[in-house]
Design an enzyme around this catalytic site. Structure first.
Site, PDB file in Angstrom:
ATOM      1  N   LEU A 151       0.783  -1.102   0.030  1.00 49.27           N
ATOM      2  CA  LEU A 151       0.053  -0.110   0.017  1.00 49.27           C
ATOM      3  C   LEU A 151       0.895   1.132  -0.035  1.00 49.27           C
ATOM      4  CD1 LEU A 151      -2.919  -0.942   2.400  1.00 49.27           C
ATOM      5  CD2 LEU A 151      -3.065  -1.135   0.067  1.00 49.27           C
ATOM      6  N   ASP A 152       0.604   2.429  -0.880  1.00 46.58           N
ATOM      7  CA  ASP A 152       1.221   3.422  -0.828  1.00 46.58           C
ATOM      8  C   ASP A 152       1.443   3.930   0.720  1.00 46.58           C
ATOM      9  OD1 ASP A 152       1.408   3.081  -3.641  1.00 46.58           O
ATOM     10  OD2 ASP A 152      -0.494   4.482  -3.871  1.00 46.58           O
ATOM     11  N   GLN A 153       2.324   4.729   0.582  1.00 39.23           N
ATOM     12  CA  GLN A 153       2.603   5.390   2.032  1.00 39.23           C
ATOM     13  C   GLN A 153       1.529   6.453   2.499  1.00 39.23           C
ATOM     14  OE1 GLN A 153       6.348   8.034   2.156  1.00 39.23           O
ATOM     15  NE2 GLN A 153       6.159   8.610   4.269  1.00 39.23           N
TER      16      GLN A 153
END
Length: 293
Positions: A151-153
């Site tokens: 998952l993106d930051q």
């Protein structure tokens, strides 16, 4: 390498050393010991074993990730770097290490879910000293944990971790069509044409996406005028895929949350918290990944 040195390493493996850098002995006990209880009776079945398969089963990485570790020269067998894919090891005798930390087979794989908060990168270590998801899950208790996908930051929501590399590899492979449900707050209000493009597949720089299931959740909500809440269900796992899809149809993502992964939902799991999957969830996840029950 002397036999005494090798014996010392084998003792270290039995005492629960892990690729996380030497987990305490009780971590190995929690997994049933360094090797399966019936290891002697199953030895003929699993020996010899391809090194990348051993690494995946030991939880070092997925099968593909294990191959990358090998070709990068990060894997040693009995102290010697092994880069040739297809090399075989005897789990009862050979000492395998990643970046100098011994990895071993465990009796029972562990899989858990995390409700990931924003601000954490999906990696177990980061050279730039950013906060990582490894800070949020019990790595010492369960050596060999790694995230299944990313998952993106700035993306929140359901992130799976496991010590089962084969399960991870199957869940991430596009042929199994494991759905992931995302809820996005986007800029503007997508019209019929934009929603149809998302449903039909969007052409990105790395090719057209597979069709997605899309529905409008809220148009111009009171707490966020000039925006809309949209739900997208996809089964691919390209980098920043949902963000790039929405950007391509003219509605950039402002916030993104993953609500489900295959048959699993977060339920009441609090942001930043984790929990082990129960037997029913594991069975459902295995079925989604095409594993025999």
């Amino acid at each position: 390498m002397s036999s005494g040195s090798k014996t010392d390493k084998q003792k270290a493996a039995r005492n629960g050393a892990s690729r996380q850098g030497g987990a305490p002995a009780d971590a190995a006990s929690a997994q049933g010991g360094a090797y399966p209880r019936d290891f002697a009776s199953t030895q003929e079945r699993i020996v010899p074993m391809r090194l990348q398969k051993f690494l995946a089963r030991a939880g070092a990485a997925s099968r593909r990730g294990s191959e990358a570790l090998m070709t990068a020269g990060r894997v040693t067998v009995n102290g010697q770097v092994v880069t040739e894919l297809g090399s075989k090891v005897d789990p009862a005798v050979d000492v395998v290490a990643v970046d100098g930390a011994v990895v071993t087979l465990s009796d029972t794989p562990v899989t858990l879910m995390l409700n990931k908060p924003s601000g954490y990168v999906t990696t177990m270590s980061d050279p730039h000293a950013r906060h990582t998801v490894a800070e949020l899950v019990p790595c010492e208790r369960y050596p060999g944990l790694f995230p299944i996908g990313r998952l993106d930051q700035d993306t929140t929501g359901l992130l799976l971790f496991s010590t089962d590399g084969d399960l991870a590899n199957r869940l991430l492979h596009p042929r199994h069509h494991v759905d992931k449900t995302y809820r996005a707050l986007v800029k503007g209000v997508p019209g019929t044409a934009a929603l149809c493009r998302l449903r039909d597949g969007v052409v990105l720089e790395d090719g057209a996406t597979a069709p997605a299931r899309v529905r409008m959740l809220a148009s111009e909500p009171q707490d966020a005028p000039g925006t809309a809440r949209v739900e997208l269900v996809i089964h691919e796992g390209r980098k920043r895929q949902v963000r790039r899809m929405c950007e391509a149809v003219g509605h950039p993502v402002l916030r993104l949350h993953r609500a489900s992964f295959g048959p699993l939902e977060l339920g009441g799991l609090e942001l930043g918290s984790w929990r082990l999957l129960d037997s029913e969830e594991l069975a459902a996840l295995g079925k989604a990944a095409g594993l025999a029950c």
